[in-house]
Design an enzyme around this catalytic site. Structure first.
Site, PDB file in Angstrom:
ATOM      1  NE  ARG A  53       0.154   1.197   3.471  1.00 26.09           N
ATOM      2  CZ  ARG A  53       1.114   2.253   3.772  1.00 26.09           C
ATOM      3  NH1 ARG A  53       2.422   2.085   3.651  1.00 26.09           N
ATOM      4  NH2 ARG A  53       0.808   3.449   3.610  1.00 26.09           N
ATOM      5  N   GLY A  54       0.312   2.139  -0.076  1.00 24.04           N
ATOM      6  CA  GLY A  54       1.171   3.660  -0.294  1.00 24.04           C
ATOM      7  C   GLY A  54       1.477   3.812  -1.811  1.00 24.04           C
ATOM      8  CB  ALA A  55       0.640   6.689  -3.977  1.00 25.02           C
ATOM      9  NE  ARG A  94      -6.222   0.846  -2.052  1.00 27.52           N
ATOM     10  CZ  ARG A  94      -5.277   1.253  -1.044  1.00 27.52           C
ATOM     11  NH1 ARG A  94      -4.173   1.178  -0.750  1.00 27.52           N
ATOM     12  NH2 ARG A  94      -6.054   2.056  -0.078  1.00 27.52           N
ATOM     13  CD  GLN A 206      -3.334   2.635   6.628  1.00 23.35           C
ATOM     14  OE1 GLN A 206      -3.990   3.120   7.638  1.00 23.35           O
ATOM     15  NE2 GLN A 206      -3.994   2.521   5.608  1.00 23.35           N
ATOM     16  CG  ASP A 247      -2.925   8.086  -1.507  1.00 24.05           C
ATOM     17  OD1 ASP A 247      -2.730   8.602  -0.429  1.00 24.05           O
ATOM     18  OD2 ASP A 247      -2.633   6.800  -1.887  1.00 24.05           O
ATOM     19  CG  ASN A 257      -2.320  11.521   2.241  1.00 21.90           C
ATOM     20  OD1 ASN A 257      -1.370  10.634   1.550  1.00 21.90           O
ATOM     21  ND2 ASN A 257      -2.156  11.760   3.768  1.00 21.90           N
ATOM     22  CE  LYS A 258      -5.208   5.737   4.289  1.00 23.58           C
ATOM     23  NZ  LYS A 258      -6.286   4.901   3.481  1.00 23.58           N
TER      24      LYS A 258
HETATM   25  O1  MRU Z   1      -4.635   3.137   1.953  1.00 20.03           O
HETATM   26  P1  MRU Z   1      -3.195   3.267   1.970  1.00 20.03           P
HETATM   27  O2  MRU Z   1      -2.423   2.755   3.117  1.00 20.03           O
HETATM   28  O3  MRU Z   1      -2.479   2.791   0.508  1.00 20.03           O
HETATM   29  O4  MRU Z   1      -2.866   5.042   1.765  1.00 20.03           O
HETATM   30  C1  MRU Z   1      -1.495   5.554   1.804  1.00 20.03           C
HETATM   31  C2  MRU Z   1      -1.633   6.861   1.966  1.00 20.03           C
HETATM   32  O5  MRU Z   1      -2.698   7.463   2.332  1.00 20.03           O
HETATM   33  C3  MRU Z   1      -0.102   7.748   2.249  1.00 20.03           C
HETATM   34  O6  MRU Z   1      -0.126   8.677   3.026  1.00 20.03           O
HETATM   35  C4  MRU Z   1      -0.005   8.172   0.760  1.00 20.03           C
HETATM   36  O7  MRU Z   1      -0.099   6.986  -0.151  1.00 20.03           O
HETATM   37  C5  MRU Z   1       1.169   8.573   0.454  1.00 20.03           C
HETATM   38  S1  MRU Z   1       2.488   7.441   0.538  1.00 20.03           S
HETATM   39  C6  MRU Z   1       3.898   8.107   0.207  1.00 20.03           C
END
Ligand code: MRU
Length: 365
Positions: A53-55, A94, A206, A247, A257-258
């Site tokens: 996970r994470g962009a 996703r 997270q 993201d 973002n999250k």
């Molecule tokens: O749902 P996730 O864990 O994939 O979400 C991740 C985030 O929102 C991070 O803050 C975002 O991807 C930036 S990662 C460098």
């Protein structure tokens, strides 16, 4: 980054070049398990279920997904139509992080350019190139962000700089260094006194599970706080700056973002605290102009809200929090409007969250 003394990335290709290896992030921090991805379906499942996970990491995993699509293609002529379909399946794993479609399309375009006998090599090389580029970009984000932290540290005459972050935009969300954490690690390496407030980041935690784990492994001082604590900390002078990841970022500077990032930006603005977004250029969506109206926000399984996962007598277990039968809703991201963002920390330097200033750093896209 080092885990218990060993250098490790979040994704790599096995020696036989047939298996993609990733860390199963669902199990962290209590179990460290490496998982094999051998097919496109494995990759889609790993992205959907958030093993990865994470962009930036979602993007690179998608890139290797295209490689696996070529490698495991049942028809040795490797027809374009088949690859395009597989890529569409990968891209829909996703919806919010734009890095996924960006990376998949980049690998696909290299593969479509060459003859059948060269396709496997072309896919592997492009996936590896994107991986290395993302690593390099995160490193540069660290260098540029370091200057911001350094200024604050100077103003505080070397006193502890308190940085608040949300979710995990660390090396686990990327390949190395992270985005929001890259300036933090750089400041730490430079011997600055820093401390990180880590939002737990419900529902999947997270922050509490992943950011706290990686900062701890690195030796960076940190404290996990509830998602609702940020405003209080800011009101009492306990936060010097906020750094979060992204993201998807519109060309006008709105950032998805999250979920919960927006509320941190509001609290930061109310308290005059700088709110930075650290992002590699792969996170820009150059077509979208209005984040609120146009960025697709993922809605995930409500059970992620109802249940919490943790260690119970040595075993990772899920426990039900809400009453049996209570409906729950699980919006995974929110959009922070550009007007609340102090600046972007990118691989090319720092800019305002404004179209003109973004274009100054990225004139061609
Ligand atoms: O749902 P996730 O864990 O994939 O979400 C991740 C985030 O929102 C991070 O803050 C975002 O991807 C930036 S990662 C460098």
């Amino acid at each position: 980054m080092k885990v218990d003394g060993k250098d490790i990335r979040t994704i790599w290709l096995d020696k036989d070049l047939k298996v993609v290896k990733v860390i199963d992030q669902r199990l962290l921090p209590h179990e460290f398990v490496i998982v094999d991805l051998k097919t496109v379906n494995d990759v889609i499942n790993a992205i959907k279920e958030m093993y990865v996970r994470g962009a930036p990491l979602i993007g690179v995993t998608g890139a290797y997904g295209v490689y696996l699509a070529v490698l495991t293609c049942p028809d040795k002529t490797i027809k374009d139509g088949y690859l395009i379909k597989e890529c569409n399946r990968l891209k829909s794993a996703r919806p919010t992080a734009v890095n996924l479609a960006w990376a998949v399309d980049k690998v696909l375009s290299e593969v479509l350019k060459v003859n059948t006998s060269l396709k496997i090599d072309a896919a592997r090389k492009e996936a590896a190139r994107i991986t290395d580029e993302e690593v390099e970009n995160c490193k540069k984000i660290g260098e540029h962000g370091l200057c911001v932290i350094d200024k604050i540290s100077g103003r505080k005459r070397g006193d502890t700089v308190n940085i608040l972050t949300h979710c995990n935009a660390g090396w686990l969300a990327c390949i190395e260094y992270g985005t929001a954490t890259a300036p933090i690690y750089a400041a730490f390496e430079h011997g600055m006194d820093i401390h990180v407030w880590v939002d737990e980041t419900r529902p999947l935690n997270q922050g509490a599970r992943l950011t706290a784990w990686e900062l701890g492994k690195h030796g960076v001082k940190h404290t996990v706080v509830t998602d609702n604590a940020g405003g209080h900390l800011m009101q009492h002078g306990m936060v010097d700056m906020v750094i979060v990841g992204a993201d998807r970022t519109t060309c006008t500077g709105d950032v998805a973002n999250k979920i919960g990032t927006y509320l941190k930006a509001l609290a930061a603005r109310d308290n005059g605290i700088p709110f930075y977004v650290a992002l590699p250029s792969s996170t820009f969506d150059w077509i979208l102009r209005d984040g609120l109206k146009e960025i697709p926000i993922e809605e995930r399984d409500p059970d992620e809200v109802r249940y919490v996962q943790g260690l119970v007598q040595g075993t990772t277990k899920s426990v039900l929090v809400s009453p049996v039968g209570s409906p729950a809703a699980n919006f995974a991201f929110d959009v922070t409007p550009a007007r609340l963002i102090t600046g972007f920390i990118t691989e090319r330097g720092i800019c305002k969250a404004e179209e003109q200033d973004i274009n100054r750093l990225f004139p061609v896209h």
